[in-house]
Enzyme design. Structure first.
Site, PDB file in Angstrom:
ATOM      1  CB  ALA A 120      38.408  34.665  37.247  1.00  9.04           C
ATOM      2  N   GLY A 121      38.364  36.014  34.006  1.00  7.59           N
ATOM      3  CA  GLY A 121      37.402  36.082  32.849  1.00  7.59           C
ATOM      4  C   GLY A 121      36.132  36.567  33.133  1.00  7.59           C
ATOM      5  N   GLY A 125      35.178  39.613  33.998  1.00  8.04           N
ATOM      6  CA  GLY A 125      35.046  40.913  33.652  1.00  8.04           C
ATOM      7  C   GLY A 125      35.236  41.753  34.772  1.00  8.04           C
ATOM      8  CB  SER A 126      37.605  41.614  37.817  1.00 14.09           C
ATOM      9  OG  SER A 126      38.371  42.441  38.592  1.00 14.09           O
ATOM     10  CB  ALA A 159      32.857  45.421  36.484  1.00 12.65           C
ATOM     11  CG  ASP A 219      34.678  41.854  28.408  1.00 17.70           C
ATOM     12  OD1 ASP A 219      34.274  41.422  27.739  1.00 17.70           O
ATOM     13  OD2 ASP A 219      35.482  41.395  29.123  1.00 17.70           O
TER      14      ASP A 219
HETATM   15  C1  MEV Z   1      37.546  39.004  27.128  1.00 24.43           C
HETATM   16  O1  MEV Z   1      36.765  39.030  28.136  1.00 24.43           O
HETATM   17  C2  MEV Z   1      36.957  38.800  25.738  1.00 24.43           C
HETATM   18  C3  MEV Z   1      37.805  38.746  24.733  1.00 24.43           C
HETATM   19  O2  MEV Z   1      37.016  38.515  23.512  1.00 24.43           O
HETATM   20  C4  MEV Z   1      38.713  40.032  24.574  1.00 24.43           C
HETATM   21  C5  MEV Z   1      37.757  41.043  24.131  1.00 24.43           C
HETATM   22  O3  MEV Z   1      36.707  41.228  23.542  1.00 24.43           O
HETATM   23  O4  MEV Z   1      38.248  42.382  24.261  1.00 24.43           O
HETATM   24  C6  MEV Z   1      38.957  37.583  24.785  1.00 24.43           C
END
Ligand code: MEV
Length: 321
Positions: free
Chosen positions: A102-103, A105-106, A109, A155
């Site tokens: 879902a973006g 950072g699962s 983490a 992340d």
């Molecule tokens: C993913 O959470 C973030 C991106 O910028 C990829 C990364 O930084 O590795 C899309």
């Protein structure tokens, strides 16, 4: 000995994708966590269990033969076993309240908590905290690279250190020291995305539109400087406007879609500003909200799942058991 570590998920306030190409990004750790418990065993196997299933594999197996969803954790266990000449196996148990894909950072983490937990099984107690954190971060990023070779490392970095950070691939991170509190509404489009796929899509865009991409990188840099000033001054209006502008850049590089756009337009009417967080093409929208404003009308009527999140000052935490 049982080793237990928790690590937070993240939101990206500014600069996702551009950070892969050496630009700055601003990230915040959030109050959603992964917890990993690991233990040495008397067998020769590495056993990994999570909500995605369970495997038990001989520790001599090659990392590339491991199913992708377990590969980073197998890599972590195998590396640490080899470094310490340990002749037995390890179990790793992962529990998470961060939505997957879902973006938020699962995956990072999970890598951070697993690296910290497994390293801790062999740690000497007199090691300085910073050395331990550096080792955890390095191992977590290497582990993530087994499934996502192009990761910027941003992340994992915020998950280790917590708070709000400015991150640049070559320079590493610095903490944004602020007493101000930032509160967000996260709206989950419930479209699962693959970060690797979206990052590759942006790579193609960059190759086919070199000048446009370079100009967008420069504009993003300027936007981040403005946003940082606004964050230090607690100027929520300007931060929100910067987020809306960042969303336009993300649309230009092709990582938005109709559903994400519809959510963004809806939510920015009642917040300071909204944007995709993370890779995009699915996943979550974040919106900056006033502290105490639960946005109940929207939350109670939207068909999407929502979360109230705030920035967490602490990153990974080791529980001695
Ligand atoms: C993913 O959470 C973030 C991106 O910028 C990829 C990364 O930084 O590795 C899309």
């Amino acid at each position: 000995m049982i080793s237990k570590v928790s690590a937070p998920g993240k939101i990206i306030l500014f600069g996702e994708h551009f950070v892969v190409y050496g630009n700055r990004a601003i990230l915040g750790a959030i109050d959603k966590y992964v917890t990993v418990i690991s233990e040495k065993t008397n067998t020769d196997n590495i056993l990994i269990s999570s909500s995605l299933g369970q495997i038990s594999v001989q520790k001599d197996e090659h990392v590339s033969n491991i199913e992708k969803k377990f590969r980073p954790f197998f890599y972590i266990a195998k590396q640490v076993i080899e470094q310490n000449n340990f002749d037995k196996g390890i179990t790793i148990k992962i529990e998470s309240d961060i939505p997957i894909g879902a973006g938020l950072g699962s995956s990072s983490a999970c890598c951070v908590a697993a690296a910290a937990s497994v390293l801790n099984l062999f740690n000497s107690t007199d090691q300085p905290l910073t050395t331990y954190e550096e080792k955890v971060l390095e191992l977590a990023i290497q582990a993530e690279k087994t499934i996502f070779p192009n990761t910027s490392g941003a992340d994992c970095t915020v998950s280790v250190h917590g708070g709000i950070i400015e991150y640049q691939k070559e320079k590493g991170f610095s903490k944004i020291e602020t007493e101000h509190e930032f509160n967000f509404l996260v709206v989950d489009s419930e479209q699962i995305h693959s970060t690797e796929k979206v990052v590759n899509q942006v790579k193609r865009f960059k190759e086919e539109n070199k000048e446009v991409f370079l100009e967008l990188c420069n504009e993003e840099e300027r936007l981040i400087s403005k946003a940082l000033d606004a964050m230090k001054a607690n100027d929520l209006d300007t931060i929100g406007k910067c987020m809306a502008q960042n969303q336009i850049f993300l649309e230009q590089i092709g990582v938005s879609n109709d559903i994400l756009l519809e959510i963004t337009k809806e939510i920015e009417k009642i917040t300071f500003g909204a944007k995709i967080t993370g890779a995009g093409d699915g996943g979550c929208i974040i919106a900056l909200r006033q502290k105490g404003d639960e946005l109940s009308e929207y939350v109670n009527t939207t068909k999407y799942q929502t979360h109230h999140v705030s920035i967490q000052k602490t990153g990974m935490q080791v529980f001695n058991t």
